[in-house]
Every structure is written in C-alpha cells, then in structure tokens.
Design a protein around this motif. Structure first.
Motif, short mmCIF file in Angstrom:
data_model
loop_
_atom_site.label_atom_id
_atom_site.label_comp_id
_atom_site.label_asym_id
_atom_site.label_seq_id
_atom_site.Cartn_x
_atom_site.Cartn_y
_atom_site.Cartn_z
N ILE A 69 53.46 56.00 39.04
CA ILE A 69 52.15 56.08 39.70
C ILE A 69 51.24 54.96 39.21
O ILE A 69 50.57 54.30 40.01
N TYR A 70 51.22 54.73 37.91
CA TYR A 70 50.39 53.67 37.34
C TYR A 70 50.83 52.30 37.86
O TYR A 70 50.00 51.47 38.25
N LYS A 71 52.13 52.08 37.88
CA LYS A 71 52.68 50.82 38.36
C LYS A 71 52.34 50.59 39.83
O LYS A 71 51.98 49.49 40.23
N SER A 72 52.43 51.64 40.63
CA SER A 72 52.10 51.54 42.05
C SER A 72 50.62 51.24 42.26
O SER A 72 50.24 50.46 43.12
N TYR A 73 49.78 51.87 41.45
CA TYR A 73 48.33 51.66 41.55
C TYR A 73 47.96 50.23 41.19
O TYR A 73 47.17 49.59 41.88
N LYS A 74 48.52 49.71 40.10
CA LYS A 74 48.20 48.35 39.66
C LYS A 74 48.80 47.29 40.57
O LYS A 74 48.23 46.22 40.74
N ALA A 75 49.95 47.56 41.17
CA ALA A 75 50.65 46.57 41.97
C ALA A 75 50.00 46.34 43.33
O ALA A 75 50.14 45.27 43.89
N LYS A 76 49.27 47.32 43.85
CA LYS A 76 48.73 47.16 45.19
C LYS A 76 47.43 46.37 45.21
O LYS A 76 46.93 46.04 46.28
N LYS A 77 46.87 46.05 44.06
CA LYS A 77 45.63 45.29 44.00
C LYS A 77 45.92 43.80 43.86
O LYS A 77 46.84 43.40 43.15
N GLU A 78 45.09 43.00 44.52
CA GLU A 78 45.16 41.56 44.31
C GLU A 78 44.41 41.26 43.01
O GLU A 78 43.32 41.76 42.79
N LYS A 79 45.01 40.45 42.17
CA LYS A 79 44.42 40.15 40.88
C LYS A 79 43.74 38.79 40.93
O LYS A 79 44.34 37.81 41.37
N LYS A 80 42.47 38.75 40.53
CA LYS A 80 41.72 37.50 40.46
C LYS A 80 41.22 37.30 39.04
O LYS A 80 40.70 38.24 38.43
N ILE A 81 41.41 36.10 38.53
CA ILE A 81 40.91 35.78 37.19
C ILE A 81 40.15 34.46 37.25
O ILE A 81 40.33 33.65 38.16
N ILE A 82 39.30 34.27 36.26
CA ILE A 82 38.58 33.01 36.10
C ILE A 82 38.90 32.47 34.72
O ILE A 82 38.90 33.22 33.73
N ILE A 83 39.23 31.20 34.67
CA ILE A 83 39.48 30.51 33.42
C ILE A 83 38.43 29.42 33.31
O ILE A 83 38.27 28.62 34.23
N ALA A 84 37.69 29.41 32.20
CA ALA A 84 36.59 28.46 32.07
C ALA A 84 36.42 28.02 30.63
O ALA A 84 37.01 28.60 29.71
N ILE A 85 35.61 27.01 30.47
CA ILE A 85 35.24 26.51 29.14
C ILE A 85 33.76 26.81 28.96
O ILE A 85 32.93 26.43 29.80
N ASP A 86 33.42 27.52 27.87
CA ASP A 86 32.02 27.88 27.65
C ASP A 86 31.25 26.74 27.00
O ASP A 86 31.76 25.63 26.83
N GLU A 87 30.00 27.00 26.63
CA GLU A 87 29.12 25.97 26.06
C GLU A 87 29.62 25.44 24.73
O GLU A 87 29.33 24.30 24.36
N ASP A 88 30.35 26.27 24.00
CA ASP A 88 30.86 25.86 22.69
C ASP A 88 32.18 25.11 22.79
O ASP A 88 32.73 24.69 21.78
N GLY A 89 32.71 24.98 23.98
CA GLY A 89 33.97 24.27 24.17
C GLY A 89 35.18 25.15 24.00
O GLY A 89 36.30 24.66 23.89
N LYS A 90 34.97 26.46 24.00
CA LYS A 90 36.08 27.40 23.85
C LYS A 90 36.54 27.87 25.22
O LYS A 90 35.74 28.10 26.12
N LEU A 91 37.83 28.03 25.35
CA LEU A 91 38.43 28.48 26.60
C LEU A 91 38.40 30.00 26.65
O LEU A 91 38.68 30.67 25.66
N PHE A 92 38.02 30.55 27.81
CA PHE A 92 38.06 32.00 27.97
C PHE A 92 38.60 32.36 29.34
O PHE A 92 38.58 31.56 30.27
N GLU A 93 39.11 33.57 29.42
CA GLU A 93 39.72 34.08 30.66
C GLU A 93 39.20 35.49 30.90
O GLU A 93 39.21 36.32 29.99
N GLU A 94 38.73 35.74 32.12
CA GLU A 94 38.21 37.05 32.48
C GLU A 94 38.67 37.43 33.86
O GLU A 94 38.97 36.56 34.68
N GLU A 95 38.70 38.73 34.13
CA GLU A 95 39.02 39.21 35.48
C GLU A 95 37.78 39.10 36.34
O GLU A 95 36.68 39.33 35.89
N CYS A 96 37.99 38.73 37.60
CA CYS A 96 36.91 38.71 38.58
C CYS A 96 36.88 40.08 39.25
O CYS A 96 37.91 40.57 39.69
N TYR A 97 35.73 40.65 39.34
CA TYR A 97 35.58 41.94 39.99
C TYR A 97 35.02 41.74 41.37
O TYR A 97 34.09 40.97 41.57
N SER A 98 35.60 42.43 42.35
CA SER A 98 35.11 42.27 43.72
C SER A 98 34.53 43.55 44.25
O SER A 98 34.57 44.57 43.72
#
Length: 98
Positions: A69-98
């Motif tokens: 059930i968990y696998k089915s629930y997670k698999a049917k969603k399209e996954k969007k992420i953002i990868i960016a560099i912050d002000e300190d020059g560190k790389l971060f990755e977060e999920e985009c919520y729609s």
C-alpha cells in the motif's frame, strides 16, 4: 574578485555533478536558472507490479500488504525536487510541493 569567480566555478561544478547523478537516476530537468543557481527536476510516476505484490502478500499471510500500500501510494505521485546553491555556497536539495 578572482576568488569570487573561482568559488562560483567550484559551486557550478558541484551543482553539475549532482545534476548528472540525478539525471542518471531518472529525473528530467524542468527549469534551470544560472543567475540564481538552481535546477528543478521531476520524475514521472512509476508503475507498481500489483500481480507480483499480491502473490508476495499471499505468501507472507498478508504482512506484505502494508509495504505494498505504501509503495503504491508513493509510486503514483510525480516527484519534483529543487537543487540549489545557497548564499553560503552550500548545495541543498528539497522537495517541491505542489
């Protein structure tokens, strides 16, 4: 001034390396912004083999139904992420919520 350029080049190289890894995992680039260094990636929903999961669930006397059930629930969603560099020059990755 030269050190800022060097830092920007190192950050963009790091961003491109992480981007290459994500593309190999099946993500597709949706948006790129070089002025504010970030990339938006998306991954299409996966298909779940329900026949296989049903037989595994029968073999485990229903215990596999919870992960199924968990696998089915997670698999049917399209996954969007953002990868960016912050002000300190560190790389971060977060999920985009729609």
């Amino acid at each position: 001034m030269e050190s800022n350029t060097l830092i920007l080049n190192e950050n963009s190289k790091l961003l491109s390396r992480v981007l290459d890894q994500k593309v190999k995992k099946g993500f597709v680039v949706e948006e790129v912004n070089n002025k504010l260094p970030f990339v938006v990636l998306s991954k299409k929903p996966r298909k779940v083999n329900h026949n296989l999961n049903f037989w595994i669930s029968c073999a485990t006397f229903g215990l596999w139904s919870i992960p199924w059930i968990y696998k089915s629930y997670k698999a049917k969603k399209e996954k969007k992420i953002i990868i960016a560099i912050d002000e300190d020059g560190k790389l971060f990755e977060e999920e985009c919520y729609s």
